[in-house]
Design an enzyme around this catalytic site. Sequence first.
Site, short mmCIF file in Angstrom:
data_model
loop_
_atom_site.label_atom_id
_atom_site.label_comp_id
_atom_site.label_asym_id
_atom_site.label_seq_id
_atom_site.Cartn_x
_atom_site.Cartn_y
_atom_site.Cartn_z
N GLY A 270 12.27 -4.05 17.04
CA GLY A 270 10.95 -4.19 16.44
C GLY A 270 10.78 -5.62 15.99
O GLY A 270 10.05 -6.43 16.57
N TYR A 311 12.79 -6.15 -0.21
CA TYR A 311 14.09 -6.47 0.39
C TYR A 311 14.63 -7.82 -0.06
O TYR A 311 15.59 -8.31 0.54
CB TYR A 311 13.98 -6.50 1.91
CG TYR A 311 13.43 -5.25 2.55
CD1 TYR A 311 14.01 -4.00 2.33
CD2 TYR A 311 12.34 -5.31 3.42
CE1 TYR A 311 13.51 -2.86 2.94
CE2 TYR A 311 11.84 -4.17 4.04
CZ TYR A 311 12.43 -2.96 3.79
OH TYR A 311 11.93 -1.84 4.41
N CYS A 337 -0.94 -6.59 -10.22
CA CYS A 337 -0.36 -6.46 -11.56
C CYS A 337 1.06 -5.92 -11.48
O CYS A 337 1.35 -4.78 -11.85
CB CYS A 337 -1.26 -5.61 -12.44
SG CYS A 337 -2.79 -6.50 -12.78
C1 PLP Z 1 13.41 0.54 12.56
C2 PLP Z 1 14.10 0.96 13.76
C3 PLP Z 1 14.27 0.06 14.83
C4 PLP Z 1 13.82 -1.38 14.78
O1 PLP Z 1 14.60 -2.16 13.96
P1 PLP Z 1 14.33 -3.74 13.91
O2 PLP Z 1 15.26 -4.25 12.91
O3 PLP Z 1 12.91 -3.95 13.56
O4 PLP Z 1 14.59 -4.27 15.27
C5 PLP Z 1 14.86 0.54 15.97
N1 PLP Z 1 15.27 1.83 16.06
C6 PLP Z 1 15.12 2.71 15.06
C7 PLP Z 1 15.57 4.10 15.25
C8 PLP Z 1 14.55 2.31 13.89
O5 PLP Z 1 14.41 3.20 12.89
#
Ligand code: PLP
Length: 410
Positions: A270, A311, A337
């Site tokens: 992602g 985070y 706030c």
């Molecule tokens: C969140 C997630 C990802 C993506 O993780 P990134 O760190 O954004 O690359 C991939 N697979 C699963 C199952 C996830 O929950």
Amino acid sequence: MILQDDRYQIQGIDLVSLTETYGSPLYVYDGQKIVDQYHGLKDSFSKVKVNIKYAGKALTNQAILQLMKREGAGLDVVSIQEAQLGIRAGFEPHEILYTPNCVSFDEIKEAVELGVKINIDNISILEQFGHVYHGTVPICVRLNPHILAGGHHKISTGHIDSKFGISVHQLRHVLRVIDTNGLKVEGLHVHTGSDVLDPEVFLRGADIIFEAAHSFPDLQYIDFGSGFKVAYREGDAVTDISLLASRIEEAFLEFCQEYGRELEMWFEPGKYLVSEAGYMLVRTNVIKTTPATVFAGVDSGMNHLIRPMMYDAYHDIVNLSNPQGTQRVYTVVGYICETDTFGWDRKLNEVREGDILAIKNAGAYGFSMSSNYNSRFRPAEVLVYQGKHHLIRKRETMDDLLVNQVPVEW
Ligand SMILES: *Cc1c(COP(=O)(O)O)cnc(C)c1O
């Protein structure tokens, strides 16, 4: 984003002018950067059949999903709604892997009806699935190799007390459930967390999966998850993708030879695909000097980008409006706030009230984690692609805040 003629630009489009057109705060995505990340990753693999499933939860706008689809990516989703969004964006159901955690069996049944691939991550659901579908619907099984990895404990999923995946120590139990119900397992999956820097972590995970894989005769693919680390500040170490690719390809080919068949290698990034493509542009409302600090207070906050607060993530900040200004130190805070600090003690070109700041790495888990806290509207989103800017989501209005509220007849 480059600085040219004193203006920060993406594909020749001036970022400050986008806030004049669309207002602020504003999410802006560089489509070319997304395309480059996708192909850069894909092309790092040459010896095996690799399938990249974009983890849609990072940024779920339809235009972004469509861009991924056009480039040839598949989709990884974690909820039935994401699966539906993916299908709406044009993905074929079989291109979607649904990897939920602790959802109801009813939702899993809905996913089967949609026709998406199902990744199962606990034994109870595996049993229920077996009772209903037996071997008629092939599945993927998410194993937890118990590798401690990830940039922050909240995004680390592979450790022994994590809620994700089925422990490899329960493999015999898993195999018994599969056997009893005649389940057909076509994929194995492992995902150890986010911001994993060291290729060795992936390789250790891979070794554990390879060992388990010999007990599953019907495999078509192994999904190695994601967690590739990207740069959040200049000079940050990032996952060495080409090193990772060559090492894992080598190990995978060796495994396939022992297994007796060539399988597909899947990844589901992602952040890697969309993080650096995104900028959140905010306007400076006030400069507030206290005895200790100079605050730049902006027209956004944890409601729009929560990663710094949730985070402790570092997001680079740039003053787009005053590129040549003298550098001074600011603490950039939001208007919520809560103590919603985007960055402490940052050296920025002098910030004046009204200046537009860019918060970088806002593509992944930015808009998708945004909320209406403090009853603020969520920002508009703009995609810059092939030298043009496209509004891909309108800024919310008061109607959006009220749309589902039901007045009481007093
Ligand atoms: C969140 C997630 C990802 C993506 O993780 P990134 O760190 O954004 O690359 C991939 N697979 C699963 C199952 C996830 O929950």
